[in-house]
Design a protein around this motif. Structure first.
Motif, PDB file in Angstrom:
ATOM      1  N   LEU A 124      24.438  40.654  50.443  1.00  0.00           N
ATOM      2  CA  LEU A 124      25.358  40.044  50.150  1.00  0.00           C
ATOM      3  C   LEU A 124      26.767  41.040  50.174  1.00  0.00           C
ATOM      4  N   GLU A 125      27.361  40.229  50.658  1.00  0.00           N
ATOM      5  CA  GLU A 125      29.218  41.420  49.988  1.00  0.00           C
ATOM      6  C   GLU A 125      29.856  40.682  49.078  1.00  0.00           C
ATOM      7  N   THR A 126      30.445  40.942  48.575  1.00  0.00           N
ATOM      8  CA  THR A 126      31.294  40.995  47.353  1.00  0.00           C
ATOM      9  C   THR A 126      32.714  41.722  46.798  1.00  0.00           C
ATOM     10  N   THR A 127      33.607  41.115  46.654  1.00  0.00           N
ATOM     11  CA  THR A 127      34.684  42.088  46.431  1.00  0.00           C
ATOM     12  C   THR A 127      34.741  42.515  45.093  1.00  0.00           C
ATOM     13  N   GLY A 128      34.487  44.328  44.938  1.00  0.00           N
ATOM     14  CA  GLY A 128      35.033  44.409  43.707  1.00  0.00           C
ATOM     15  C   GLY A 128      36.193  44.556  42.875  1.00  0.00           C
ATOM     16  N   ARG A 129      35.708  43.219  41.793  1.00  0.00           N
ATOM     17  CA  ARG A 129      36.888  42.678  40.528  1.00  0.00           C
ATOM     18  C   ARG A 129      38.190  43.678  40.083  1.00  0.00           C
ATOM     19  N   LYS A 130      37.282  45.583  40.788  1.00  0.00           N
ATOM     20  CA  LYS A 130      38.658  46.206  39.536  1.00  0.00           C
ATOM     21  C   LYS A 130      38.781  46.867  40.604  1.00  0.00           C
ATOM     22  N   SER A 131      37.694  47.776  41.933  1.00  0.00           N
ATOM     23  CA  SER A 131      38.659  48.092  43.356  1.00  0.00           C
ATOM     24  C   SER A 131      38.831  47.147  44.494  1.00  0.00           C
ATOM     25  N   GLY A 132      38.318  46.403  44.482  1.00  0.00           N
ATOM     26  CA  GLY A 132      39.077  45.813  45.892  1.00  0.00           C
ATOM     27  C   GLY A 132      38.164  46.146  47.057  1.00  0.00           C
ATOM     28  N   GLN A 133      37.711  46.756  46.455  1.00  0.00           N
ATOM     29  CA  GLN A 133      36.687  47.334  47.961  1.00  0.00           C
ATOM     30  C   GLN A 133      35.518  46.639  47.778  1.00  0.00           C
ATOM     31  N   GLN A 134      34.846  46.641  49.446  1.00  0.00           N
ATOM     32  CA  GLN A 134      33.497  45.543  49.779  1.00  0.00           C
ATOM     33  C   GLN A 134      32.741  46.626  49.123  1.00  0.00           C
ATOM     34  N   ALA A 176      34.628  37.011  40.046  1.00  0.00           N
ATOM     35  CA  ALA A 176      36.051  36.361  39.558  1.00  0.00           C
ATOM     36  C   ALA A 176      36.564  36.273  40.861  1.00  0.00           C
ATOM     37  N   ASP A 177      35.678  36.262  42.210  1.00  0.00           N
ATOM     38  CA  ASP A 177      36.265  36.066  44.024  1.00  0.00           C
ATOM     39  C   ASP A 177      35.343  35.504  44.382  1.00  0.00           C
ATOM     40  N   PRO A 178      34.324  34.052  43.708  1.00  0.00           N
ATOM     41  CA  PRO A 178      33.563  33.678  44.519  1.00  0.00           C
ATOM     42  C   PRO A 178      33.329  33.316  46.259  1.00  0.00           C
ATOM     43  N   LYS A 179      34.574  34.647  47.027  1.00  0.00           N
ATOM     44  CA  LYS A 179      34.424  34.548  47.793  1.00  0.00           C
ATOM     45  C   LYS A 179      33.304  35.310  48.764  1.00  0.00           C
ATOM     46  N   GLY A 180      32.361  35.537  49.570  1.00  0.00           N
ATOM     47  CA  GLY A 180      31.709  36.719  50.271  1.00  0.00           C
ATOM     48  C   GLY A 180      31.455  36.509  51.262  1.00  0.00           C
ATOM     49  N   ALA A 181      29.909  37.139  51.728  1.00  0.00           N
ATOM     50  CA  ALA A 181      29.480  36.863  52.602  1.00  0.00           C
ATOM     51  C   ALA A 181      28.094  37.219  52.814  1.00  0.00           C
ATOM     52  N   VAL A 182      26.883  36.825  53.508  1.00  0.00           N
ATOM     53  CA  VAL A 182      25.698  37.321  53.771  1.00  0.00           C
ATOM     54  C   VAL A 182      25.754  37.573  55.455  1.00  0.00           C
ATOM     55  N   THR A 183      24.375  38.587  54.892  1.00  0.00           N
ATOM     56  CA  THR A 183      24.543  38.917  56.338  1.00  0.00           C
ATOM     57  C   THR A 183      21.787  38.425  56.276  1.00  0.00           C
ATOM     58  N   LEU A 184      21.934  37.598  57.649  1.00  0.00           N
ATOM     59  CA  LEU A 184      20.825  37.037  57.365  1.00  0.00           C
ATOM     60  C   LEU A 184      20.506  36.776  58.603  1.00  0.00           C
ATOM     61  N   ALA A 185      19.523  37.293  58.902  1.00  0.00           N
ATOM     62  CA  ALA A 185      19.309  36.853  60.265  1.00  0.00           C
ATOM     63  C   ALA A 185      19.645  37.295  61.430  1.00  0.00           C
ATOM     64  N   GLY A 186      20.861  38.275  61.404  1.00  0.00           N
ATOM     65  CA  GLY A 186      21.382  38.846  62.750  1.00  0.00           C
ATOM     66  C   GLY A 186      22.644  38.027  62.405  1.00  0.00           C
ATOM     67  N   GLN A 187      22.915  37.294  61.404  1.00  0.00           N
ATOM     68  CA  GLN A 187      24.857  37.006  61.220  1.00  0.00           C
ATOM     69  C   GLN A 187      25.049  37.055  60.113  1.00  0.00           C
ATOM     70  N   ARG A 188      26.348  37.156  60.256  1.00  0.00           N
ATOM     71  CA  ARG A 188      27.371  37.488  58.861  1.00  0.00           C
ATOM     72  C   ARG A 188      27.832  36.219  58.329  1.00  0.00           C
ATOM     73  N   ILE A 189      27.858  35.238  57.878  1.00  0.00           N
ATOM     74  CA  ILE A 189      28.059  34.097  57.734  1.00  0.00           C
ATOM     75  C   ILE A 189      29.123  34.371  56.072  1.00  0.00           C
ATOM     76  N   PRO A 190      30.050  33.863  56.373  1.00  0.00           N
ATOM     77  CA  PRO A 190      30.890  34.091  54.999  1.00  0.00           C
ATOM     78  C   PRO A 190      30.307  32.471  53.898  1.00  0.00           C
ATOM     79  N   VAL A 191      30.468  32.777  52.770  1.00  0.00           N
ATOM     80  CA  VAL A 191      29.613  31.659  51.362  1.00  0.00           C
ATOM     81  C   VAL A 191      30.876  32.063  50.442  1.00  0.00           C
TER      82      VAL A 191
END
Length: 171
Positions: free
Chosen positions: A66-76, A111-126
């Motif tokens: 699961l990829e999220t955006t850091g609520r303080k840093s703004g980093q992935q 803080a930001d419900p947008k993210g991405a998952v990497t699963l079964a060889g796919q990166r999927i925005p969630v």
């Protein structure tokens, strides 16, 4: 209804290794080993294989990156998590191995419900939505307990509510 997520479980939750690892992960020492040794290795394996393989695969553990955006840093930020697959929804839970604080990724999703998952060889925005309905939360938690007895131990170790999120495709 959005498209279903791919399913990439392999191994077996009933093999000897799984029957040993699950109860071990429920202990404080086992949780520490998983958190400090296995989780970093798993993050690397998942990244290198685009979510096709996981270090926990031989025990049949369904793991998503699961990829999220850091609520303080703004980093992935990237977290390997067990998930419950429900067709067009993936559920993840912020157990944090039963520690007294919520894992950072849960605060990031609040803080930001947008993210991405990497699963079964796919990166999927969630897009994430916190599960607040008590009946649904109990059903989902029971499914996590079905994955491993460790979740029951995690819940008993802490007084906080374990945050559960439903992840849906954003594309």
């Amino acid at each position: 209804m959005s498209a279903q997520f791919p399913d990439r479980e392999w191994g077996s939750r009933t093999n000897l290794l799984s029957r040993i690892v699950s109860p071990l992960a429920a202990t404080k020492l086992g949780s520490l080993v998983v958190r400090t040794v296995i989780q970093p290795v798993d993050r690397l394996v998942l990244k290198r294989t685009a979510g096709a393989y996981t270090a926990l695969g031989p025990i049949g553990a369904p793991v998503v990156l699961l990829e999220t955006t850091g609520r303080k840093s703004g980093q992935q930020r990237t977290s390997p998590l067990l998930y419950v697959h429900d067709g067009d929804v993936l559920y993840v839970i912020g157990s944090n191995f039963g520690q007294q604080t919520h894992p950072a990724w849960t605060a990031n999703l609040l803080a930001d419900p947008k993210g991405a998952v990497t699963l079964a060889g796919q990166r999927i925005p969630v897009t994430a939505e916190r599960v607040t309905d008590p009946a649904l939360a109990a059903q989902v938690f029971a499914r996590f307990e079905g994955l491993t007895a460790a979740y029951s131990a995690y819940k008993q170790r802490t007084d906080r509510d374990l945050r559960i999120f439903a992840l849906r495709r954003a594309d």
